[in-house]
Motif scaffolding. Structure first.
Motif, PDB file in Angstrom:
ATOM      1  N   LYS A 210       0.822  -1.213   0.000  1.00 23.11           N
ATOM      2  CA  LYS A 210       0.000   0.000   0.000  1.00 23.11           C
ATOM      3  C   LYS A 210       0.861   1.271   0.000  1.00 23.11           C
ATOM      4  O   LYS A 210       0.612   2.217  -0.754  1.00 23.11           O
ATOM      5  N   GLU A 211       1.878   1.296   0.857  1.00 24.83           N
ATOM      6  CA  GLU A 211       2.722   2.480   0.970  1.00 24.83           C
ATOM      7  C   GLU A 211       3.473   2.768  -0.325  1.00 24.83           C
ATOM      8  O   GLU A 211       3.808   3.922  -0.617  1.00 24.83           O
ATOM      9  N   TRP A 212       3.724   1.702  -1.110  1.00 24.53           N
ATOM     10  CA  TRP A 212       4.470   1.876  -2.363  1.00 24.53           C
ATOM     11  C   TRP A 212       3.667   2.595  -3.438  1.00 24.53           C
ATOM     12  O   TRP A 212       4.231   3.077  -4.421  1.00 24.53           O
ATOM     13  N   VAL A 213       2.359   2.678  -3.274  1.00 23.90           N
ATOM     14  CA  VAL A 213       1.556   3.445  -4.231  1.00 23.90           C
ATOM     15  C   VAL A 213       1.997   4.907  -4.194  1.00 23.90           C
ATOM     16  O   VAL A 213       2.246   5.532  -5.231  1.00 23.90           O
ATOM     17  N   THR A 214       2.096   5.463  -2.990  1.00 22.80           N
ATOM     18  CA  THR A 214       2.533   6.859  -2.855  1.00 22.80           C
ATOM     19  C   THR A 214       4.014   7.002  -3.199  1.00 22.80           C
ATOM     20  O   THR A 214       4.424   7.998  -3.804  1.00 22.80           O
ATOM     21  N   ARG A 215       4.810   6.018  -2.823  1.00 28.93           N
ATOM     22  CA  ARG A 215       6.239   6.085  -3.142  1.00 28.93           C
ATOM     23  C   ARG A 215       6.481   6.125  -4.648  1.00 28.93           C
ATOM     24  O   ARG A 215       7.308   6.896  -5.141  1.00 28.93           O
ATOM     25  N   THR A 216       5.749   5.294  -5.391  1.00 29.85           N
ATOM     26  CA  THR A 216       5.924   5.290  -6.847  1.00 29.85           C
ATOM     27  C   THR A 216       5.462   6.600  -7.469  1.00 29.85           C
ATOM     28  O   THR A 216       6.008   7.046  -8.480  1.00 29.85           O
ATOM     29  N   GLN A 217       4.452   7.232  -6.863  1.00 32.11           N
ATOM     30  CA  GLN A 217       4.026   8.531  -7.367  1.00 32.11           C
ATOM     31  C   GLN A 217       5.125   9.575  -7.182  1.00 32.11           C
ATOM     32  O   GLN A 217       5.375  10.391  -8.068  1.00 32.11           O
ATOM     33  N   ILE A 218       5.793   9.538  -6.051  1.00 24.74           N
ATOM     34  CA  ILE A 218       6.888  10.476  -5.802  1.00 24.74           C
ATOM     35  C   ILE A 218       8.046  10.203  -6.757  1.00 24.74           C
ATOM     36  O   ILE A 218       8.604  11.140  -7.357  1.00 24.74           O
ATOM     37  N   ILE A 219       8.398   8.929  -6.940  1.00 23.82           N
ATOM     38  CA  ILE A 219       9.466   8.574  -7.882  1.00 23.82           C
ATOM     39  C   ILE A 219       9.106   9.023  -9.283  1.00 23.82           C
ATOM     40  O   ILE A 219       9.940   9.527 -10.049  1.00 23.82           O
ATOM     41  N   GLN A 220       7.827   8.871  -9.637  1.00 24.47           N
ATOM     42  CA  GLN A 220       7.347   9.302 -10.951  1.00 24.47           C
ATOM     43  C   GLN A 220       7.613  10.778 -11.181  1.00 24.47           C
ATOM     44  O   GLN A 220       8.128  11.169 -12.242  1.00 24.47           O
TER      45      GLN A 220
END
Length: 331
Positions: A210-220
């Protein structure tokens, strides 16, 4: 016809997807996709007036709807929410695969700089897919409708991001920025992950990532800004500050470049702030809950000095300390 072959540069998935998409488009629209042309003023949702009207309507609906729902109980829309998220997952995945099929040959044969800065990378099939991606941003506005109907909180990042992204996609379409494919491909990748997570969550399935959803958005957004800043810099340096090192001009209108840089930068800072507020705060709440319940778990590797430094004992806090000893097992 479905032709399957060994994956190659032109068919990275072993299947040539564009003819299948072309035939499906023709059945729905009455003409093949390769005849589509984005013409501001003629193509639906291609004028500033239409975009502004749609976004104003969006904000009136969500804030007006939230006010109305104060007098009603939350609606149970779980089935429709699941359908909405499955459709957006599949739509995002389909557009992602079609774009990769179009862009990969350009990158391999002409290089990355050509793909983000050349007018030759602004092909008709890619523009068609860009336009469809732009239209999906209006479908995604329904996310917020579900929120207020279920009486969930509406935070600033959510409704700002949804409305501004539709405007961003429009600006890049009319601004002919070849670098657009970088934010679009990354955004579609994130949306496949995000909407699939929403679907699983609606099904009551808990996932560890779940937390990786926001992390991938930041990386994006970090990757987006790297490409967009570079493309904008080399354009402005070439045209206005030729004494500065640059790689030459870059395709796209100036207003689109500046707007894209500004909006993506705001996204990055807002998502970082959201991540910090959501997950760091949640971690503190868990820690505080453990202390209040009187069950503080101490790492067996801690030394006696470590325990003393914590200044935690049964008399001062009312908590029981569990250590790796026979006494702790008794407790």
């Amino acid at each position: 016809m479905l032709e399957v072959s060994v994956p190659s540069i032109d068919r990275p998935f072993g299947v040539y997807l564009w003819p299948l998409f072309d035939a499906a488009w023709e059945k729905v629209m009455g003409y093949p996709a390769h005849d589509f042309d984005f013409v501001p003023g003629k193509t639906p949702m291609s004028t500033v007036r239409e975009v502004v009207a749609a976004l104003v309507t969006y904000y009136i609906v969500i804030f007006g709807g939230r006010a109305i729902m104060k007098n009603f109980s939350p609606l149970k829309l779980n089935f429709f929410f699941q359908v909405h998220n499955v459709l957006l997952t599949l739509l995002s995945l389909g557009l992602l695969l079609l774009l990769v099929e179009q862009i990969l040959p350009i990158i391999v044969r002409h290089g990355v700089f050509y793909s983000i800065c050349s007018h030759g990378a602004w092909t008709q099939p890619i523009v068609t897919l860009y336009y469809l991606n732009y239209l999906t941003k209006y479908i995604e506005l329904i996310d917020t409708v579900f929120l207020f109907l279920k009486k969930k909180p509406l935070n600033f990042l959510h409704y700002y991001h949804h409305g501004a992204t539709a405007l961003l996609c429009y600006s890049q379409l009319v601004g002919h920025t070849s670098v657009s494919y970088v934010p679009i491909v990354l955004n579609l990748t994130v949306h496949v992950l995000m909407y699939w997570y929403y679907f699983l969550s609606a099904r009551g399935i808990r996932v560890w990532w779940k937390e990786w959803v926001t992390r991938t958005q930041i990386i994006q957004f970090v990757l987006d800004l790297g490409f967009v800043y570079f493309a904008s810099y080399t354009y402005f340096a070439f045209h206005y500050f030729p004494s500065l090192p640059n790689k030459g001009s870059c395709a796209g209108e100036e207003f689109a470049a500046l707007f894209g840089c500004g909006l993506l930068t705001s996204y990055l800072f807002l998502f970082i702030a959201f991540y910090a507020a959501t997950y760091k705060k949640a971690g503190k709440k868990v820690a505080n809950r453990k202390v209040s319940n009187g069950s503080i778990a101490i790492d067996p590797k801690f030394t006696s000095e470590d325990l003393k430094s914590l200044k935690v004992n049964g008399e001062s806090t009312g908590a029981k300390v569990a250590a790796n000893s026979p006494r702790s097992r008794k407790v």
